[in-house]
Design a protein around this motif. Structure first.
Motif, PDB file in Angstrom:
ATOM      1  N   ILE A 184      13.179 -11.730   1.033  1.00  0.00           N
ATOM      2  CA  ILE A 184      12.710 -12.122   2.370  1.00  0.00           C
ATOM      3  C   ILE A 184      13.654 -13.187   2.908  1.00  0.00           C
ATOM      4  CG2 ILE A 184      10.891 -13.206   3.742  1.00  0.00           C
ATOM      5  CD1 ILE A 184       8.826 -12.021   1.934  1.00  0.00           C
ATOM      6  N   HIS A 185      14.188 -12.935   4.101  1.00  0.00           N
ATOM      7  CA  HIS A 185      15.079 -13.896   4.766  1.00  0.00           C
ATOM      8  C   HIS A 185      14.396 -14.330   6.055  1.00  0.00           C
ATOM      9  CE1 HIS A 185      18.544 -12.667   2.198  1.00  0.00           C
ATOM     10  NE2 HIS A 185      17.933 -11.490   2.237  1.00  0.00           N
ATOM     11  N   GLU A 186      13.981 -15.594   6.117  1.00  0.00           N
ATOM     12  CA  GLU A 186      13.311 -16.110   7.311  1.00  0.00           C
ATOM     13  C   GLU A 186      14.320 -16.724   8.274  1.00  0.00           C
ATOM     14  OE1 GLU A 186       9.873 -18.519   6.747  1.00  0.00           O
ATOM     15  OE2 GLU A 186       9.121 -17.314   5.076  1.00  0.00           O
ATOM     16  N   MET A 187      13.886 -16.822   9.537  1.00  0.00           N
ATOM     17  CA  MET A 187      14.670 -17.399  10.636  1.00  0.00           C
ATOM     18  C   MET A 187      16.041 -16.730  10.772  1.00  0.00           C
ATOM     19  SD  MET A 187      12.480 -19.129  12.031  1.00  0.00           S
ATOM     20  CE  MET A 187      13.547 -19.515  13.423  1.00  0.00           C
ATOM     21  N   ILE A 188      15.992 -15.417  10.869  1.00  0.00           N
ATOM     22  CA  ILE A 188      17.162 -14.624  11.233  1.00  0.00           C
ATOM     23  C   ILE A 188      17.268 -14.636  12.755  1.00  0.00           C
ATOM     24  CG2 ILE A 188      18.152 -12.308  11.245  1.00  0.00           C
ATOM     25  CD1 ILE A 188      18.251 -13.500   8.487  1.00  0.00           C
ATOM     26  N   GLY A 189      18.442 -14.943  13.276  1.00  0.00           N
ATOM     27  CA  GLY A 189      18.592 -15.025  14.718  1.00  0.00           C
ATOM     28  C   GLY A 189      17.728 -16.135  15.273  1.00  0.00           C
ATOM     29  N   MET A 190      16.981 -15.838  16.348  1.00  0.00           N
ATOM     30  CA  MET A 190      16.147 -16.850  16.979  1.00  0.00           C
ATOM     31  C   MET A 190      14.775 -16.969  16.337  1.00  0.00           C
ATOM     32  SD  MET A 190      16.968 -16.151  20.985  1.00  0.00           S
ATOM     33  CE  MET A 190      15.955 -17.519  21.487  1.00  0.00           C
ATOM     34  N   SER A 191      14.213 -15.836  15.889  1.00  0.00           N
ATOM     35  CA  SER A 191      12.803 -15.886  15.481  1.00  0.00           C
ATOM     36  C   SER A 191      12.400 -14.770  14.523  1.00  0.00           C
ATOM     37  CB  SER A 191      11.912 -15.811  16.723  1.00  0.00           C
ATOM     38  OG  SER A 191      12.223 -14.656  17.499  1.00  0.00           O
ATOM     39  N   HIS A 192      13.366 -14.080  13.934  1.00  0.00           N
ATOM     40  CA  HIS A 192      13.063 -12.913  13.118  1.00  0.00           C
ATOM     41  C   HIS A 192      12.964 -13.239  11.630  1.00  0.00           C
ATOM     42  CE1 HIS A 192      14.269 -10.960  16.830  1.00  0.00           C
ATOM     43  NE2 HIS A 192      13.918  -9.796  16.345  1.00  0.00           N
ATOM     44  N   THR A 193      12.324 -12.315  10.929  1.00  0.00           N
ATOM     45  CA  THR A 193      12.289 -12.322   9.464  1.00  0.00           C
ATOM     46  C   THR A 193      12.786 -10.967   8.987  1.00  0.00           C
ATOM     47  OG1 THR A 193      10.420 -13.856   9.365  1.00  0.00           O
ATOM     48  CG2 THR A 193      10.809 -12.488   7.428  1.00  0.00           C
ATOM     49  N   LEU A 194      13.636 -10.984   7.962  1.00  0.00           N
ATOM     50  CA  LEU A 194      14.175  -9.759   7.380  1.00  0.00           C
ATOM     51  C   LEU A 194      13.541  -9.549   6.008  1.00  0.00           C
ATOM     52  CD1 LEU A 194      16.267  -7.421   7.598  1.00  0.00           C
ATOM     53  CD2 LEU A 194      17.899  -8.937   6.450  1.00  0.00           C
ATOM     54  N   ILE A 195      12.897  -8.400   5.828  1.00  0.00           N
ATOM     55  CA  ILE A 195      12.255  -8.058   4.561  1.00  0.00           C
ATOM     56  C   ILE A 195      12.983  -6.866   3.947  1.00  0.00           C
ATOM     57  CG2 ILE A 195      10.119  -7.357   3.422  1.00  0.00           C
ATOM     58  CD1 ILE A 195       8.576  -8.539   5.765  1.00  0.00           C
ATOM     59  N   LYS A 196      13.418  -7.031   2.711  1.00  0.00           N
ATOM     60  CA  LYS A 196      14.056  -5.945   1.973  1.00  0.00           C
ATOM     61  C   LYS A 196      13.074  -5.398   0.944  1.00  0.00           C
ATOM     62  CE  LYS A 196      17.866  -4.946  -1.244  1.00  0.00           C
ATOM     63  NZ  LYS A 196      18.929  -5.565  -2.080  1.00  0.00           N
ATOM     64  N   CYS A 197      12.864  -4.079   0.986  1.00  0.00           N
ATOM     65  CA  CYS A 197      11.923  -3.421   0.081  1.00  0.00           C
ATOM     66  C   CYS A 197      12.641  -2.408  -0.798  1.00  0.00           C
ATOM     67  CB  CYS A 197      10.840  -2.694   0.877  1.00  0.00           C
ATOM     68  SG  CYS A 197       9.920  -3.736   2.028  1.00  0.00           S
ATOM     69  N   LYS A 198      12.091  -2.235  -1.990  1.00  0.00           N
ATOM     70  CA  LYS A 198      12.550  -1.212  -2.925  1.00  0.00           C
ATOM     71  C   LYS A 198      11.340  -0.400  -3.377  1.00  0.00           C
ATOM     72  CE  LYS A 198      16.369  -1.388  -4.466  1.00  0.00           C
ATOM     73  NZ  LYS A 198      17.677  -0.830  -4.004  1.00  0.00           N
ATOM     74  N   LYS A 199      11.611   0.792  -3.862  1.00  0.00           N
ATOM     75  CA  LYS A 199      10.526   1.582  -4.436  1.00  0.00           C
ATOM     76  C   LYS A 199       9.985   0.902  -5.680  1.00  0.00           C
ATOM     77  CE  LYS A 199      10.820   6.450  -3.245  1.00  0.00           C
ATOM     78  NZ  LYS A 199      10.990   7.808  -3.782  1.00  0.00           N
ATOM     79  N   LYS A 200       8.676   0.896  -5.808  1.00  0.00           N
ATOM     80  CA  LYS A 200       8.048   0.305  -6.993  1.00  0.00           C
ATOM     81  C   LYS A 200       8.380   1.149  -8.210  1.00  0.00           C
ATOM     82  CE  LYS A 200       3.964  -1.317  -6.402  1.00  0.00           C
ATOM     83  NZ  LYS A 200       2.481  -1.370  -6.181  1.00  0.00           N
ATOM     84  N   VAL A 201       8.820   0.501  -9.273  1.00  0.00           N
ATOM     85  CA  VAL A 201       9.143   1.193 -10.519  1.00  0.00           C
ATOM     86  C   VAL A 201       7.855   1.433 -11.283  1.00  0.00           C
ATOM     87  CG1 VAL A 201      10.427   1.090 -12.683  1.00  0.00           C
ATOM     88  CG2 VAL A 201      11.427   0.118 -10.596  1.00  0.00           C
ATOM     89  N   LYS A 213       0.815  -1.216   0.000  1.00  0.00           N
ATOM     90  CA  LYS A 213       0.000   0.000   0.000  1.00  0.00           C
ATOM     91  C   LYS A 213       0.846   1.261   0.000  1.00  0.00           C
ATOM     92  CE  LYS A 213      -3.739   2.215   2.623  1.00  0.00           C
ATOM     93  NZ  LYS A 213      -4.600   2.118   3.848  1.00  0.00           N
ATOM     94  N   ALA A 214       2.010   1.200   0.668  1.00  0.00           N
ATOM     95  CA  ALA A 214       2.892   2.367   0.761  1.00  0.00           C
ATOM     96  C   ALA A 214       3.704   2.592  -0.511  1.00  0.00           C
ATOM     97  CB  ALA A 214       3.832   2.225   1.955  1.00  0.00           C
ATOM     98  N   GLY A 215       3.631   1.674  -1.481  1.00  0.00           N
ATOM     99  CA  GLY A 215       4.311   1.868  -2.759  1.00  0.00           C
ATOM    100  C   GLY A 215       5.597   1.092  -2.921  1.00  0.00           C
ATOM    101  N   PHE A 216       5.844   0.113  -2.047  1.00  0.00           N
ATOM    102  CA  PHE A 216       7.064  -0.689  -2.135  1.00  0.00           C
ATOM    103  C   PHE A 216       6.803  -2.033  -2.810  1.00  0.00           C
ATOM    104  CE2 PHE A 216       7.752   1.900   1.735  1.00  0.00           C
ATOM    105  CZ  PHE A 216       8.958   2.501   1.394  1.00  0.00           C
ATOM    106  N   VAL A 217       7.876  -2.627  -3.276  1.00  0.00           N
ATOM    107  CA  VAL A 217       7.863  -4.024  -3.686  1.00  0.00           C
ATOM    108  C   VAL A 217       8.860  -4.763  -2.795  1.00  0.00           C
ATOM    109  CG1 VAL A 217       7.156  -3.634  -6.061  1.00  0.00           C
ATOM    110  CG2 VAL A 217       9.585  -3.592  -5.481  1.00  0.00           C
ATOM    111  N   VAL A 218       8.529  -5.997  -2.478  1.00  0.00           N
ATOM    112  CA  VAL A 218       9.433  -6.809  -1.676  1.00  0.00           C
ATOM    113  C   VAL A 218      10.506  -7.382  -2.588  1.00  0.00           C
ATOM    114  CG1 VAL A 218       9.645  -8.869  -0.244  1.00  0.00           C
ATOM    115  CG2 VAL A 218       7.668  -7.353   0.040  1.00  0.00           C
ATOM    116  N   ASP A 219      11.757  -7.055  -2.285  1.00  0.00           N
ATOM    117  CA  ASP A 219      12.890  -7.495  -3.097  1.00  0.00           C
ATOM    118  C   ASP A 219      13.457  -8.819  -2.592  1.00  0.00           C
ATOM    119  OD1 ASP A 219      14.737  -7.051  -5.225  1.00  0.00           O
ATOM    120  OD2 ASP A 219      16.241  -6.453  -3.745  1.00  0.00           O
TER     121      ASP A 219
END
Length: 355
Positions: free
Chosen positions: A337-354, A329-335
């Motif tokens: 996704i890295h699951e199970m970072i550390g003990m329980s985290h997820t890392l999401i990398k976003c870029k501006k939508k072209v 909704k904010a205008g990003f695209v997900v570039d």
């Protein structure tokens, strides 16, 4: 939303679990007392003992030790064999597991009294339990002024989970040799200082409330990193207050769970306005639907109620799909996704939508 849970317990087990809930606050205090009074430690060191021996050694009454150990039987922290008590695996976790102890201290020192106001918080949409700690609108406004014990338990809880992510996230974040970071909600500056140690050339700016930036600046000065890490005071909920521009990476760690979905949308839009097409926006979060172990999901659901009654009254530990919708909704695209970072985290990398 994906299906979760079932109703396959038999009546006897369901009734037992209902009683565990009914007496949970009482039994929590029993578990804490078994830990704090040295009873679990004694059993760990001596393998087994009767109540009288433990009471005499620890200078406690036999009555007191007996009622706690009997509660420990139902808590399955100890078991009884030939009139002697022995420590169980669960008892060992209560005694020695760092995560369990941090969670227990957080529950006791930050949440225990506050949770009496949970119903009010739900009805009023405000953290009504926060009054047990101080007179602020949200806990974040008062972090630097919390009672000493509560403050320690709060930061121990916050840092424990994020610290485990550092070894995993650093190679990902620095893979493209970024020169500048904007650390939104940088709190005490711990993550920014880790980045500065990881890469001796990167420059970092922290955005946070004045109370947090004051603590961050002190920590940064103590570490001798003032020339590479700066801090800007900002009201993160004021959508008319723009984020500074010109950063390669905009970073949020354990941050968006501090806001409602509507507030997150406003924050994300300011991130979008601050980014160039080459910038990357990273979100590090614990999503309850992406956990590997039931204990993690349980802990996150409980932590959501802390946000309700203590932190701000309107946020939670989110389902991943809720946040992915706000990202789009904010205008990003997900570039990435890295699951199970550390003990329980997820890392999401976003870029501006072209466009």
């Amino acid at each position: 939303m994906k299906d979760f849970g079932s109703d396959k317990k038999n009546v006897v087990q369901a009734n037992l679990d209902a009683q565990k809930i009914a007496f949970a606050p009482i039994m929590f205090q029993a578990a804490k007392s078994l830990r704090n009074l040295g009873i679990l430690e004694y059993l760990f060191n001596h393998n087994k003992a009767d109540a009288k021996t433990i009471a005499t050694t620890l200078n406690l009454s036999i009555y007191g030790v007996k009622v706690l150990l009997e509660a420990g039987l139902s808590l399955e922290m100890v078991y009884l064999k030939n009139n002697e008590f022995l420590l169980t695996k669960t008892g060992y976790f209560i005694l020695r597991d760092k995560m369990t102890n941090i969670n227990m201290n957080f529950t006791q020192d930050v949440n225990y009294l506050a949770m009496n106001h949970l119903e009010e918080s739900i009805v009023n949409g405000k953290p009504e339990g926060l009054k047990e700690l101080g007179n602020w609108d949200t806990v974040y406004m008062g972090l630097s002024e919390l009672p000493e014990k509560a403050q320690k338990s709060w930061f121990d809880f916050d840092h424990f989970y994020s610290d485990y992510t550092f070894p995993d996230v650093m190679p990902i974040l620095f893979g493209n040799n970024p020169k500048s970071f904007l650390d939104v909600g940088g709190n005490t500056g711990k993550f920014s200082m880790e980045c500065a140690k990881y890469d001796p050339t990167v420059k970092i700016t922290i955005l946070d409330l004045p109370g947090q930036t004051k603590m961050a600046r002190k920590n940064i000065a103590d570490a001798g990193l003032e020339n590479r890490i700066s801090a800007i005071d900002i009201n993160l909920l004021n959508n008319n207050d723009p984020f500074p521009k010109g950063f390669d990476i905009i970073w949020m760690s354990q941050f968006i769970d501090c806001f409602s979905l509507e507030e997150i949308n406003g924050i994300f839009k300011r991130v979008y306005d601050a980014m160039t097409p080459d910038s990357s926006f990273y979100i590090l979060e614990t999503f309850w639907d992406l956990q590997k172990f039931p204990a993690s999901t349980y802990s996150l659901h409980a932590t959501s109620l802390y946000f309700t009654a203590v932190a701000n009254g309107n946020s939670q530990m989110f389902h991943s799909k809720d946040i992915l919708k706000v990202i789009e909704k904010a205008g990003f695209v997900v570039d990435e996704i890295h699951e199970m970072i550390g003990m329980s985290h997820t890392l999401i990398k976003c870029k501006k939508k072209v466009l």
